[in-house]
Scaffold this active site. Structure first.
Site, PDB file in Angstrom:
ATOM      1  N   CYS A 115       0.808  -1.222   0.000  1.00 46.05           N
ATOM      2  CA  CYS A 115       0.000   0.000   0.000  1.00 46.05           C
ATOM      3  C   CYS A 115       0.841   1.271   0.000  1.00 46.05           C
ATOM      4  CB  CYS A 115      -0.945   0.006   1.202  1.00 46.05           C
ATOM      5  SG  CYS A 115      -2.125  -1.363   1.214  1.00 46.05           S
ATOM      6  N   HIS A 248      -3.440   7.363   2.256  1.00 44.01           N
ATOM      7  CA  HIS A 248      -3.817   6.039   1.780  1.00 44.01           C
ATOM      8  C   HIS A 248      -5.208   5.728   2.308  1.00 44.01           C
ATOM      9  CE1 HIS A 248      -4.056   1.846   0.999  1.00 44.01           C
ATOM     10  NE2 HIS A 248      -3.774   1.456   2.235  1.00 44.01           N
ATOM     11  N   ASN A 278     -10.210   0.002  -0.199  1.00 39.33           N
ATOM     12  CA  ASN A 278      -8.750   0.053  -0.162  1.00 39.33           C
ATOM     13  C   ASN A 278      -8.215  -0.497  -1.482  1.00 39.33           C
ATOM     14  OD1 ASN A 278      -6.011  -0.311   0.275  1.00 39.33           O
ATOM     15  ND2 ASN A 278      -6.242  -1.214   2.304  1.00 39.33           N
TER      16      ASN A 278
END
Length: 321
Positions: A115, A248, A278
């Site tokens: 990520c 994020h 996500n």
């Protein structure tokens, strides 16, 4: 001094949108909209079609970024793709994107930092441009996490979605805009709290994502707050100088906690997790492209980009748009 300036942003989301209410019917997951929304803030996610891959989505996002920047693909010197779901073990997804864009010059490679991948890729691209190895770079985050989640594990499968985001960086002198600094970290002692338990590729693979959610959450806010403060201090700036936080998009609770730590009002924190879920390395460029496309982030605005992911890896970039 050479600065890497964001000349354009682009994004791509698959056509298929799956709201929380459809997860039980489509995937047989015993869950509810209320259960997911309360814990994560996620209301829907996009799922790639069978023929889509990390490279095809990344190329689509790159085309939009180039168009918005007013730059021809032939001007691109470097392509750096951040992805945890590459098309294949090799060649790199970046060279597949290069081919799809019709680019036959320069160089292309992938970065694997989960990520945090897009922030890592920004740091590498910035370093290459400051040393004169590139004058125009595409930095792309693209993921097809629907191919590597365990659809029988409601604790993880409901969290992720597919998509791609891209920025075009140009090397400019005599400007106060661009990437001011990037700050990258990792700690392999925590590698087993978020991982894929085998090989994986966006066109097929054998590994599935495994996550110790509480452990990841425990590390997230403290490490993200520290690295953003590190970035601000390195540039002689403070919380009051920040105009935007582009985090994020993993969990709304983490995003809100970060906004509070930075003393930023809610309207100065870019949030897309409710609609995109996500999307790992794609989440920051997707959020940035949306905010810039809507005219929220304006030229000259100071923004912090931050992420944490498997590795553990984490990092931040301070950018004047």
């Amino acid at each position: 001094m050479i600065r890497s300036v964001i000349a354009g942003c682009g994004s791509y989301l698959p056509e298929r949108c799956v709201p929380n209410t459809a997860l039980a019917a489509e995937f047989g997951i015993e869950t509810s909209d209320e259960w997911i929304t309360e814990r994560t803030g996620i209301r829907q996610r996009y799922i790639a079609a069978p023929g889509e891959s990390a490279s095809s989505m990344g190329a689509a996002a790159a085309r939009q970024a180039l168009e918005r920047a007013g730059i021809e693909a032939s001007q691109v010197d470097a392509i750096i793709v951040a992805t945890a779901t590459p098309d294949s073990a090799f060649p790199a997804t970046a060279v597949r994107v290069q081919q799809q864009l019709g680019i036959t010059r320069g160089f292309a490679f992938d970065i694997a930092a989960a990520c945090t991948g897009f922030v890592y890729a920004l740091g590498v691209a910035d370093a290459l441009m400051k040393t004169g190895q590139a004058r125009c770079a595409l930095v792309i985050g693209t993921e097809v996490f629907s191919r590597i989640v365990d659809w029988t594990d409601r604790g993880t499968c409901v969290l992720f979605g597919d998509g791609a985001g891209a920025v075009v960086l140009t090397a400019e002198q005599g400007t106060d805009r661009g990437i001011l600094s990037t700050h990258l970290h990792s700690d392999g002692r925590h590698g087993d709290i978020l991982l894929v338990d085998g090989g994986a590729g966006s066109t097929g693979g054998t590994g599935l994502l495994r996550m110790a959610g509480k452990e990841v959450f425990r590390h997230a806010v403290s490490k993200l707050a520290a690295v953003v403060d590190e970035a601000l201090a390195a540039n002689g700036l403070g919380h009051a100088d920040l105009r935007w936080l582009v985090p994020h998009q993993a969990n709304l609770r983490i995003i809100e906690a970060m906004g509070k730590k930075l003393n930023l009002p809610r309207e100065r924190v870019v949030v897309t997790v409710d609609r995109h879920a996500n999307t790992s390395a794609a989440s920051i460029p997707l959020a940035l492209a949306e905010a810039a496309g809507r005219g929220l982030i304006e030229r000259g605005d100071l923004m912090a980009l931050e992420a944490i992911g498997g590795g553990l890896t984490w990092g931040a970039a301070l950018v004047r748009f």
